[in-house]
Structures are given as C-alpha cells and as structure tokens.
Design a protein around this motif. Sequence first.
Motif, short mmCIF file in Angstrom:
data_model
loop_
_atom_site.label_atom_id
_atom_site.label_comp_id
_atom_site.label_asym_id
_atom_site.label_seq_id
_atom_site.Cartn_x
_atom_site.Cartn_y
_atom_site.Cartn_z
N VAL A 1 13.51 38.10 23.26
CA VAL A 1 14.20 39.19 23.96
C VAL A 1 15.54 39.52 23.31
O VAL A 1 16.09 40.60 23.53
N GLY A 2 16.07 38.62 22.52
CA GLY A 2 17.31 38.92 21.79
C GLY A 2 18.55 38.77 22.66
O GLY A 2 18.67 37.80 23.39
N PHE A 3 19.45 39.75 22.63
CA PHE A 3 20.73 39.77 23.35
C PHE A 3 21.79 38.90 22.68
O PHE A 3 21.49 37.99 21.93
N GLU A 4 23.05 39.25 23.02
CA GLU A 4 24.19 38.55 22.43
C GLU A 4 24.36 37.19 23.09
O GLU A 4 24.58 37.11 24.30
N THR A 5 24.27 36.14 22.31
CA THR A 5 24.32 34.80 22.88
C THR A 5 25.48 34.00 22.32
O THR A 5 25.71 33.99 21.11
N LYS A 6 26.22 33.35 23.20
CA LYS A 6 27.28 32.44 22.75
C LYS A 6 26.77 31.02 22.96
O LYS A 6 26.08 30.75 23.94
N TRP A 7 27.10 30.13 22.05
CA TRP A 7 26.64 28.74 22.18
C TRP A 7 27.80 27.81 22.48
O TRP A 7 28.85 27.90 21.85
N LEU A 8 27.60 26.93 23.42
CA LEU A 8 28.61 25.90 23.71
C LEU A 8 27.96 24.54 23.48
O LEU A 8 26.89 24.27 24.02
N GLU A 9 28.61 23.74 22.67
CA GLU A 9 28.00 22.44 22.35
C GLU A 9 28.26 21.43 23.45
O GLU A 9 29.31 21.46 24.09
N PHE A 10 27.31 20.56 23.68
CA PHE A 10 27.55 19.44 24.60
C PHE A 10 26.82 18.20 24.09
O PHE A 10 25.82 18.30 23.39
N GLN A 11 27.39 17.06 24.43
CA GLN A 11 26.82 15.81 23.95
C GLN A 11 25.64 15.41 24.82
O GLN A 11 25.72 15.48 26.04
N ASN A 12 24.55 15.03 24.19
CA ASN A 12 23.37 14.61 24.96
C ASN A 12 23.67 13.27 25.66
O ASN A 12 24.29 12.39 25.09
N VAL A 13 23.26 13.17 26.91
CA VAL A 13 23.42 11.89 27.62
C VAL A 13 22.06 11.51 28.20
O VAL A 13 21.17 12.35 28.32
N GLN A 14 21.92 10.25 28.58
CA GLN A 14 20.67 9.84 29.22
C GLN A 14 20.59 10.49 30.59
O GLN A 14 21.61 10.80 31.19
N ARG A 15 19.38 10.69 31.10
CA ARG A 15 19.27 11.27 32.44
C ARG A 15 19.93 10.33 33.45
O ARG A 15 19.93 9.10 33.28
N ALA A 16 20.55 10.91 34.50
CA ALA A 16 21.34 10.12 35.44
C ALA A 16 20.47 9.08 36.16
O ALA A 16 20.92 7.99 36.47
N ALA A 17 19.23 9.41 36.45
CA ALA A 17 18.29 8.46 37.07
C ALA A 17 16.89 9.03 36.91
O ALA A 17 16.73 10.19 36.53
N GLY A 18 15.89 8.23 37.20
CA GLY A 18 14.51 8.70 37.10
C GLY A 18 14.02 8.65 35.65
O GLY A 18 14.72 8.17 34.76
N LYS A 19 12.81 9.14 35.44
CA LYS A 19 12.19 9.03 34.11
C LYS A 19 11.87 10.41 33.54
O LYS A 19 11.61 11.35 34.29
N THR A 20 11.87 10.52 32.21
CA THR A 20 11.48 11.78 31.59
C THR A 20 10.00 12.05 31.89
O THR A 20 9.22 11.11 32.06
#
Length: 308
Positions: free
Chosen positions: A187-206
């Motif tokens: 679909v396109g459109f103007e996109t801004k990217w903000l980086e964030f550090q990956n962390v483990q999920r707070a609880a539960g399983k993938t």
Amino acid sequence: MNKLSIIVPCYNEEEVVSLFYKETLKEVTAIPDLDYEFIFIDDGSKDHTLDILRLLCCQNENCHYLSLSRNFGKEAAMYAGLKQAVGNYCVIMDADLQHPPKLLSPMYQALSQEGYDCCGGKRMGREGDGTLRGILSRSFYRVIQKLTHMNMSDGDGDFRMMNRTMVDAILQMKEYNRYTKGIFSFVGFETKWLEFQNVQRAAGKTKWNFGSLFSYAFDGILSFSTAPLKLPGILGMILFLISCFMGISALVQQVFFHHSVGSLYLVSGIVIFLSSLQMLMVFILGEYLSKDYLENKKRPIYIVREQN
Ligand code: UDP
Ligand code: MG
C-alpha cells in the motif's frame, strides 16, 4: 479530538494480557488530547484469555473485545481488529509486551505533527528469539526482497501506527491468504521508523515453531511473488540449450569427421529435447496461472494518498 485504536491480537495470552493492558493504558492516557480504544481480538484462545478480556471490558468502556470462533492466526486477527477500529489512528501491538508501549507517544507525534502516514517500530537484535531463528529469518527477508522487489526487512514487524487513509487502503485488500508485512509494503505511504531493542516476551510462550515459521515464510513468498512459476521456464531453457548443443555436436562429428555418435547419446539428446519442450509448456501455463492468480486477489489498482 483524535482517537487511537489499539489493536491487540491475543492467542493464549492469559499470563500477560492484563500486564500489557496496564502498561499500555498508562502510556496512552499520558498522551495529551488523545482519545483511545483498545480492541482485543481473542483468536480462539484455549486458556482464560477471553475471561480476562471480558473483565477488562467491564472495567473500562474504552475496551472492546472480539472473540473468533477458532484460531484463525494472527493475520486474520489483525484484519478483524482493523475492521472493527473506529479511530482515525490505529496501532497494532502484540500482547506480550515485546512491542514497547513507550513508543506510542513518539509514534503519535510522527503522525499527528510530522506529517507521516505510518510510524513503524523496527526491532533491533533478536534477544530471546534463538540464533537459528535469527539467521533463517534474515535469509528469508533477503530472498523475499529479491523475489517481490518490495521493501521488507527482518526488523519491520506488524507494530505500527497508521492513519485512517492507510488503514482503509489495507482494508481494501481483502485477499484470504494475508501476509500483512507484504500488504503494508504494497500500500505504500510515508513511513517513519523508530528503532527498539528486542526483549523476551513478558510471560507466556511464543506461538511459533519452525514448522509454522517455515509455512509463514512460504506463504509470504507465494502471496507476493509469482517468481517460482518461472522456474520451469529457466529449467526448460537450460535443457533446450543442452539438447541443441548435443544435436549440433552430433551433426559436426557426422559431417566433418564421419564418426556417428552412439545411440545412447542420440536417445539422451532426444529425451532432453522433449523434456525441455514440456518444461516450456508448463512455463506458459504458469504465466497464465500467475496472471489469473493476481487478478483473483482483486487488489486495488491504485491507492490515493491525498486529494484536493
Ligand atoms: N497471535 C494470534 N494468533 C496466533 C498466533 C499469535 O493472535 O495464531 C498473537 C499473539 O497472542 C501475540 C502476537 O500474535 O499477541 C505475536 O505472537 P508471538 O508473541 O507468539 O510471536 P513472536 O513474538 O514470537 O513472533
Ligand atoms: Mg511475541
């Protein structure tokens, strides 16, 4: 006043969804002059996720839930959520706090003040996801970029805030086999990217295992590329050239050196020639199939970003 719809697909998230709600509520209510709604999609959970969602929705009238009749997968859940959302901005977030709620404020800033249509979170690193998954995932995105010529990279996930124009464009894509990352890129459109550090999920399983990741990757390629249908063409051409070379070399030996090639050589040459014709016919079928395949998706032919 602007309204932000927070769309949260949930599948067996009883351990974490309340915590997610608490943390995200804190962030969204801290943004001035912004109304909000939570749209939780219970994607056929088999644990107590739905009970928790019912409770949250009783406590806060800005919370809504939708419970699907079975597990349809995250792609379907996201579509259901976007369809239900009424906000002029929408953000999709995982329920496991791997998408930091702290980014909501800068994302909203990018859309409401800086003129972007979309602001996406770009995940840096893959802590907690396993080394092999990281390597396979990076390789997959390299392949899919080459095959589809679309902008998709490993860190770009579904965590993004979009304005109403972009959401409506996504909702126009009604294809059944949904590969949302591809749809965002389409679909396109103007996109801004903000980086964030990956962390483990707070609880539960993938919810992913190698089988489901592999089939997701395969679906992604099939949904946005018809390149695999060209393989018989390439193979057919190679076989055709080999058979031509064999034919010419048999002829040269016969005419110039009066030496006839063995019957095994001749039979092999003929078999390779016939196989090449078959492959080329399959390729032509594939070309018709690929045109029909894309027509059947009924994707919009163009998408307008702005109009006076
Ligand atoms: N999810 C879903 N349906 C599914 C699988 C996952 O709605 O069939 C949701 C899940 O509850 C979570 C998000 O999609 O909110 C991402 O899932 P997960 O954390 O398992 O994926 P990962 O972060 O490991 O890629
Ligand atoms: Mg997760």
